[in-house]
Design a protein around this motif. Structure first.
Motif, short mmCIF file in Angstrom:
data_model
loop_
_atom_site.label_atom_id
_atom_site.label_comp_id
_atom_site.label_asym_id
_atom_site.label_seq_id
_atom_site.Cartn_x
_atom_site.Cartn_y
_atom_site.Cartn_z
N MET A 194 0.85 -1.20 0.00
CA MET A 194 0.00 0.00 0.00
C MET A 194 0.88 1.25 0.00
SD MET A 194 -2.88 1.13 2.79
CE MET A 194 -3.66 2.74 2.70
N ASN A 195 0.52 2.21 -0.80
CA ASN A 195 1.26 3.46 -0.89
C ASN A 195 0.77 4.42 0.20
OD1 ASN A 195 2.79 5.61 -1.77
ND2 ASN A 195 1.29 6.23 -3.31
N THR A 196 1.63 4.66 1.20
CA THR A 196 1.25 5.54 2.30
C THR A 196 1.11 6.98 1.82
OG1 THR A 196 2.41 4.14 3.89
CG2 THR A 196 1.92 6.39 4.59
N LYS A 197 0.01 7.61 2.21
CA LYS A 197 -0.21 9.02 1.89
C LYS A 197 0.44 9.89 2.98
CE LYS A 197 -2.68 8.22 -1.78
NZ LYS A 197 -2.21 8.60 -3.13
N HIS A 198 0.85 11.09 2.56
CA HIS A 198 1.53 12.00 3.48
C HIS A 198 0.84 13.37 3.46
CE1 HIS A 198 4.59 8.92 2.83
NE2 HIS A 198 5.17 9.34 3.93
N VAL A 199 0.60 13.91 4.65
CA VAL A 199 0.03 15.25 4.81
C VAL A 199 1.05 16.11 5.56
CG1 VAL A 199 -1.82 16.63 5.82
CG2 VAL A 199 -2.33 14.39 4.83
N LEU A 200 1.28 17.30 5.04
CA LEU A 200 2.17 18.25 5.69
C LEU A 200 1.34 19.30 6.42
CD1 LEU A 200 5.15 19.24 6.07
CD2 LEU A 200 4.72 20.77 4.13
N PHE A 201 1.47 19.33 7.75
CA PHE A 201 0.87 20.40 8.55
C PHE A 201 1.84 21.59 8.51
CE2 PHE A 201 -2.22 18.33 11.78
CZ PHE A 201 -2.60 17.36 10.88
N ILE A 202 1.34 22.76 8.14
CA ILE A 202 2.16 23.98 8.14
C ILE A 202 1.63 24.88 9.24
CG2 ILE A 202 2.99 25.93 6.79
CD1 ILE A 202 2.54 24.23 4.27
N LEU A 203 2.49 25.16 10.21
CA LEU A 203 2.06 25.78 11.47
C LEU A 203 2.69 27.15 11.68
CD1 LEU A 203 2.77 22.40 12.84
CD2 LEU A 203 0.69 23.45 13.68
N THR A 204 2.06 27.92 12.54
CA THR A 204 2.54 29.25 12.89
C THR A 204 3.73 29.18 13.85
OG1 THR A 204 1.90 31.35 13.91
CG2 THR A 204 0.89 29.37 14.80
N ASN A 205 4.58 30.19 13.79
CA ASN A 205 5.62 30.38 14.81
C ASN A 205 5.28 31.53 15.75
OD1 ASN A 205 7.64 29.59 12.14
ND2 ASN A 205 7.85 28.41 14.03
N ALA A 206 4.15 32.19 15.54
CA ALA A 206 3.81 33.39 16.31
C ALA A 206 3.27 33.03 17.70
CB ALA A 206 2.79 34.23 15.56
N ALA A 207 3.91 33.56 18.73
CA ALA A 207 3.52 33.26 20.10
C ALA A 207 2.65 34.35 20.72
CB ALA A 207 4.76 33.05 20.96
N GLU A 208 2.53 35.50 20.04
CA GLU A 208 1.67 36.55 20.56
C GLU A 208 1.09 37.37 19.42
OE1 GLU A 208 4.35 38.77 23.13
OE2 GLU A 208 4.63 40.28 21.56
N ILE A 209 0.01 38.07 19.73
CA ILE A 209 -0.68 38.83 18.69
C ILE A 209 -1.29 40.08 19.30
CG2 ILE A 209 -2.85 37.54 19.02
CD1 ILE A 209 -3.35 37.83 16.00
N GLY A 210 -1.33 41.15 18.51
CA GLY A 210 -2.10 42.33 18.84
C GLY A 210 -1.47 43.30 19.81
N PRO A 211 -2.12 44.43 19.99
CA PRO A 211 -1.57 45.49 20.84
C PRO A 211 -1.47 45.10 22.31
CG PRO A 211 -3.85 45.98 20.20
CD PRO A 211 -3.41 44.82 19.38
#
Length: 226
Positions: free
Chosen positions: A1-18
């Motif tokens: 069986m050919n294994t399928k692969h999914v790439l999760f692309i995630l944020t590096n931002a630890a904070e947001i906003g004023p």
């Protein structure tokens, strides 16, 4: 069986906003899709604009799927994410952008993210995102200059949801921005599950939609393999 692969692309931002609100990826929007992919025998790998450890938000210790992910080898791999510029998304069957407020900081404007979305799309891959993750699609233009989302059906975190959650923190409203690029946006009532599949573009509205979105991706990958 050919294994399928999914790439999760995630944020590096630890904070947001004023108010410097602490953020990152929203934990269930990784844990729930991961559970679905893992049970289906689909391999998951992780990348982020900067690589390395990923800030998190929204962990719920009463949710068995989140507890399982917290205690898994998968989260250790996530926190050694690959630098996106060093990854060829064409090596994967699908790319997936989890939400959280973090993506509104970096994923929304990072040039490597835009290039990754375009390359995956042009290579015939599934391109998927949940909640604030569709910020990844903003500014992505096809070869003829048309926005990727123009005329395409999708969903994302709604203006109504943002009004009760992080309106003071976000730099813009995602629903409004997607509509401005010509997306045919649709939503359910606040915090209710909604998934929209428009060919290879697959989106979920909010945290409740992460697992259901992953099931749609699995179904599409299994149909390709059949």
């Amino acid at each position: 069986m050919n294994t399928k692969h999914v790439l999760f692309i995630l944020t590096n931002a630890a904070e947001i906003g004023p108010n410097k609100r602490a953020t990152g990826y929203f934990f269930p929007e990784v844990a729930h899709p991961y559970e679905v992919f893992d049970q289906a025998g689909i391999a998951v790998e992780y990348a982020s604009p900067l690589g390395g450890a990923i800030p998190e938000d929204g962990y719920d210790a009463t949710d068995p799927a989140q507890v399982a992910f917290r205690n898994s080898a998968a989260i250790r791999r996530l926190n050694h994410s690959r630098k996106l510029s060093e990854v060829d998304v064409r090596d994967y069957d699908a790319i997936f952008f989890p939400g959280g407020l973090g993506p509104m900081v970096d994923i929304a404007k990072d040039p490597d993210v835009k290039q990754a979305v375009l390359r995956a799309w042009e290579a015939g891959k599934i391109v998927a995102a949940v909640c604030h993750g569709p910020a990844a699609f903003l500014g992505v233009k096809l070869e003829d200059g048309t926005p990727l989302v123009y005329g395409r059906k999708l969903t994302a975190f709604s203006n109504d949801e943002e009004a009760g959650y992080a309106q003071a923190d976000v730099p813009f409203n995602l629903e409004t921005a997607l509509r401005a690029e010509g997306a045919e946006y649709a939503s359910a009532e606040v915090w209710q599950e909604k998934v929209v599949v428009d060919g290879r573009l697959m989106t979920g509205q909010n945290p409740a939609s992460g697992g259901p979105l992953a099931r749609e991706i699995v179904k599409a990958l299994q149909e390709v393999a059949a």
